[in-house]
Design a protein around this motif. Structure first.
Motif, PDB file in Angstrom:
ATOM      1  N   HIS A   2       0.798  -1.317  -0.008  1.00 26.83           N
ATOM      2  CA  HIS A   2      -0.100  -0.201  -0.191  1.00 26.83           C
ATOM      3  C   HIS A   2       1.059   1.403  -0.161  1.00 26.83           C
ATOM      4  O   HIS A   2       2.062   1.091   0.502  1.00 26.83           O
ATOM      5  N   HIS A  25       0.038   0.743  10.231  1.00 25.79           N
ATOM      6  CA  HIS A  25      -0.274  -0.139   8.898  1.00 25.79           C
ATOM      7  C   HIS A  25       0.505  -1.303   8.717  1.00 25.79           C
ATOM      8  O   HIS A  25      -0.142  -2.599   8.606  1.00 25.79           O
ATOM      9  N   CYS A  29      -1.528  -4.981   8.494  1.00 25.84           N
ATOM     10  CA  CYS A  29      -1.514  -5.393   7.039  1.00 25.84           C
ATOM     11  C   CYS A  29      -0.822  -6.661   6.814  1.00 25.84           C
ATOM     12  O   CYS A  29       0.443  -6.112   6.815  1.00 25.84           O
ATOM     13  N   CYS A  32       1.748  -6.207   3.724  1.00 23.77           N
ATOM     14  CA  CYS A  32       2.856  -5.133   3.591  1.00 23.77           C
ATOM     15  C   CYS A  32       3.719  -5.617   4.641  1.00 23.77           C
ATOM     16  O   CYS A  32       5.080  -5.754   4.399  1.00 23.77           O
TER      17      CYS A  32
HETATM   18 ZN    ZN Z   1      -1.024  -2.846   3.291  1.00 24.86          ZN
END
Ligand code: ZN
Length: 145
Positions: A2, A25, A29, A32
């Protein structure tokens, strides 16, 4: 991966402090997190490959090399030529003469060989290598279906 990660990835890999949204994040996530971990491993592998010393030679490097060459010179075979330049020149001239004579001899031989049409024996030898039973055997042995 992202955008929020992509924006700060370079700094993160370099060890720079990252903002809260980046780490947040990363924690939330999975994709990621995996990609960043792989990139970290890759960049640390590159860091390990990098030479520990800078590529530029340190000051005094060439001076030391020159000094070392001076020290080792008397022990080498070529020191003969430095000790007696006239002898060295004579040896060099003799080598060049030998080379020139050899070269012209080889050129003469080469033109002798290539002059005139090839004999039938030569043509037969080139055209039919499979007449040789050993060659046939070798060809069969190395054949892989
Ligand atoms: Zn991500």
């Amino acid at each position: 991966m992202h955008q929020v990660i992509l924006d700060r990835l370079e700094g993160y890999l370099a060890g720079a402090p990252t903002p809260r949204e980046f780490t947040a994040h990363l924690e939330s996530c999975e994709d990621c997190r995996t990609e960043v971990r792989e990139m970290r491993e890759l960049s640390s592998a590159f860091a390990a490959l990098r030479a520990p010393e800078p590529l530029a030679s340190p000051p005094g490097f060439y001076a030391r090399v020159a000094q070392r060459v001076d020290l080792e010179r008397p022990r080498s075979f070529w020191s003969l030529f430095w000790l007696d330049p006239a002898f060295g020149k004579r040896v060099a001239f003799a080598s060049l003469t030998t080379l020139a004579v050899l070269g012209s001899y080889l050129i003469t031989r080469e033109t002798e060989y290539s002059s005139g049409p090839p004999t039938p024996e030569v043509i037969l030898g080139q055209a039919a290598p499979s007449d040789n039973p050993d060659m046939m055997l070798a060809t069969l042995a190395s054949y892989e279906p």
